[in-house]
Design a protein around this motif. Sequence first.
Motif, PDB file in Angstrom:
ATOM      1  N   ALA A  21       0.805  -1.218   0.000  1.00 19.28           N
ATOM      2  CA  ALA A  21       0.000   0.000   0.000  1.00 19.28           C
ATOM      3  C   ALA A  21       0.838   1.268   0.000  1.00 19.28           C
ATOM      4  N   GLY A  22       1.904   1.287   0.791  1.00 20.52           N
ATOM      5  CA  GLY A  22       2.724   2.489   0.864  1.00 20.52           C
ATOM      6  C   GLY A  22       3.282   2.889  -0.488  1.00 20.52           C
ATOM      7  N   ARG A  23       3.803   1.913  -1.217  1.00 20.25           N
ATOM      8  CA  ARG A  23       4.410   2.212  -2.511  1.00 20.25           C
ATOM      9  C   ARG A  23       3.361   2.649  -3.533  1.00 20.25           C
ATOM     10  N   LEU A  24       2.230   1.938  -3.548  1.00 17.61           N
ATOM     11  CA  LEU A  24       1.178   2.297  -4.503  1.00 17.61           C
ATOM     12  C   LEU A  24       0.654   3.699  -4.220  1.00 17.61           C
ATOM     13  N   LEU A  25       0.326   3.990  -2.986  1.00 13.37           N
ATOM     14  CA  LEU A  25      -0.328   5.257  -2.665  1.00 13.37           C
ATOM     15  C   LEU A  25       0.641   6.427  -2.692  1.00 13.37           C
ATOM     16  N   ASP A  26       1.890   6.181  -2.368  1.00  8.59           N
ATOM     17  CA  ASP A  26       2.884   7.252  -2.501  1.00  8.59           C
ATOM     18  C   ASP A  26       3.016   7.666  -3.965  1.00  8.59           C
ATOM     19  N   LEU A  27       3.105   6.677  -4.862  1.00 10.00           N
ATOM     20  CA  LEU A  27       3.205   6.985  -6.289  1.00 10.00           C
ATOM     21  C   LEU A  27       1.933   7.661  -6.789  1.00 10.00           C
ATOM     22  N   PHE A  28       0.793   7.181  -6.333  1.00 13.63           N
ATOM     23  CA  PHE A  28      -0.488   7.752  -6.766  1.00 13.63           C
ATOM     24  C   PHE A  28      -0.612   9.213  -6.350  1.00 13.63           C
ATOM     25  N   ARG A  83       1.534  11.359  -8.526  1.00 14.83           N
ATOM     26  CA  ARG A  83       1.143  11.434  -9.935  1.00 14.83           C
ATOM     27  C   ARG A  83      -0.168  12.188 -10.148  1.00 14.83           C
ATOM     28  N   VAL A  84      -1.071  12.166  -9.163  1.00  7.87           N
ATOM     29  CA  VAL A  84      -2.405  12.756  -9.336  1.00  7.87           C
ATOM     30  C   VAL A  84      -2.477  14.047  -8.520  1.00  7.87           C
ATOM     31  N   PRO A  85      -2.509  15.205  -9.174  1.00  5.22           N
ATOM     32  CA  PRO A  85      -2.530  16.488  -8.457  1.00  5.22           C
ATOM     33  C   PRO A  85      -3.733  16.584  -7.520  1.00  5.22           C
ATOM     34  N   GLY A  86      -3.481  17.014  -6.303  1.00  6.63           N
ATOM     35  CA  GLY A  86      -4.561  17.232  -5.343  1.00  6.63           C
ATOM     36  C   GLY A  86      -5.029  16.001  -4.605  1.00  6.63           C
ATOM     37  N   ALA A  87      -4.498  14.819  -4.932  1.00  8.58           N
ATOM     38  CA  ALA A  87      -4.951  13.591  -4.277  1.00  8.58           C
ATOM     39  C   ALA A  87      -4.306  13.452  -2.905  1.00  8.58           C
ATOM     40  N   SER A  88      -5.093  13.042  -1.930  1.00  8.01           N
ATOM     41  CA  SER A  88      -4.582  12.702  -0.614  1.00  8.01           C
ATOM     42  C   SER A  88      -5.388  11.526  -0.101  1.00  8.01           C
ATOM     43  N   VAL A  89      -4.815  10.769   0.829  1.00  8.29           N
ATOM     44  CA  VAL A  89      -5.446   9.522   1.237  1.00  8.29           C
ATOM     45  C   VAL A  89      -5.437   9.360   2.749  1.00  8.29           C
ATOM     46  N   ASP A  90      -6.469   8.696   3.236  1.00  7.85           N
ATOM     47  CA  ASP A  90      -6.505   8.156   4.590  1.00  7.85           C
ATOM     48  C   ASP A  90      -6.806   6.671   4.450  1.00  7.85           C
ATOM     49  N   PHE A 144      -3.898   4.846   9.157  1.00  6.70           N
ATOM     50  CA  PHE A 144      -2.602   4.601   8.537  1.00  6.70           C
ATOM     51  C   PHE A 144      -2.407   5.627   7.423  1.00  6.70           C
ATOM     52  N   HIS A 145      -1.201   6.116   7.267  1.00 12.79           N
ATOM     53  CA  HIS A 145      -0.903   7.085   6.229  1.00 12.79           C
ATOM     54  C   HIS A 145       0.246   6.573   5.372  1.00 12.79           C
ATOM     55  N   VAL A 146       0.379   7.136   4.201  1.00 12.14           N
ATOM     56  CA  VAL A 146       1.418   6.689   3.270  1.00 12.14           C
ATOM     57  C   VAL A 146       2.806   6.870   3.885  1.00 12.14           C
ATOM     58  N   ALA A 147       3.578   5.800   3.868  1.00  5.56           N
ATOM     59  CA  ALA A 147       4.973   5.879   4.314  1.00  5.56           C
ATOM     60  C   ALA A 147       5.819   6.150   3.087  1.00  5.56           C
ATOM     61  N   LEU A 148       6.406   7.339   2.992  1.00  4.64           N
ATOM     62  CA  LEU A 148       7.196   7.702   1.819  1.00  4.64           C
ATOM     63  C   LEU A 148       8.438   6.837   1.739  1.00  4.64           C
ATOM     64  N   TRP A 149       8.868   6.559   0.542  1.00  2.00           N
ATOM     65  CA  TRP A 149      10.041   5.738   0.345  1.00  2.00           C
ATOM     66  C   TRP A 149      10.836   6.288  -0.822  1.00  2.00           C
ATOM     67  N   SER A 150      12.071   5.824  -0.917  1.00  2.00           N
ATOM     68  CA  SER A 150      12.925   6.294  -2.002  1.00  2.00           C
ATOM     69  C   SER A 150      13.707   5.125  -2.572  1.00  2.00           C
TER      70      SER A 150
END
Length: 334
Positions: free
Chosen positions: A105-112, A115-122, A328-334
Amino acid sequence: MTLGQLRTFALVAKLGSLHAAAAQLGVSEPAVSTALAALRQDLGDPLFVRAHGGIALTPGGRALAEYAQDIVGLADKARWEVAHAQTETGRLKIVATAPFAEHAAGRLLDLFTRRVPGASVDVVVEEAEDIASLLLERVYDIALGARPAVPNGAAANGTAPKVAADVGLDSVPFLRYQRIFVVAAGHSLAALHGPVRLADLLGRPWFAGPAGVQEASEEGRWLASQGVAPEIVQLSSETEALAAVRAGEGTMLALGHIVAAELRSGSLVRVPVVGTPIAGLWWASTLDRRRATSMALTLQKFAGTADATAAMVAPGGSRGLERRGSKFHVALWS
């Protein structure tokens, strides 16, 4: 022709009865008849005839019924999105099953969200068996992970439970995975050559994450078909379960792409149990397309793209989510 007339006709066509439609709409039967009379006059078609205590649609009525259902659904969707536009613009309420939340989930939602302006997730993790009702009640916009099944949906004749589409949900598969039994190289099970009977693993410690082996998953259905109920030690995460396996304490049904590097290096060994590897799918599920939010449909489509797949299965880096409070919130990764 008005939206109210179309809503009335769509319900009459669905239920096959003016009386039943009036009861569901909370109006009198004469009120239903008046709305339908106006619609018949406007279109120049009787739309239906009385038959066997109910109605039978004319060819024109059947044609209108399809349009009416679509128009009413779009109107309801528009009304809901307008009502939530000020407070929910771009924000997605996501429910995920535990294995997907931990491993992808972290990788998918971080990329999303990049890529999508204005998108945020919970994101909130829930039991797979509860997801269908939570989506239908609009508690969440989209579900990621195991495919929702209708609660109490098993038929009396023993057929399989109904799936999401039967109750107005749209599920799209977006990532294939495999589950395999693994042990540490020094474990006694590592010396077994296939095919290994599942019975040979009973009495040995089995580890899993907090969700155990989910009944709604392919691995859960496979285990149920074996007619055994092993004692599974549920730990706080599958990562912790895998650490116990590495330490030689037992086995687990691990995700193949997660342990691929350790299998190649020989630090972990696959136990060739009959019926494995178990192939599974992760799904993105929303309300049907007439009722799903635009952002939910955008994520559903994005999850199946090549870029999203590559991000979720790439080796190394953080995959899951970090917890803040009850969400849970997106865990950024690099």
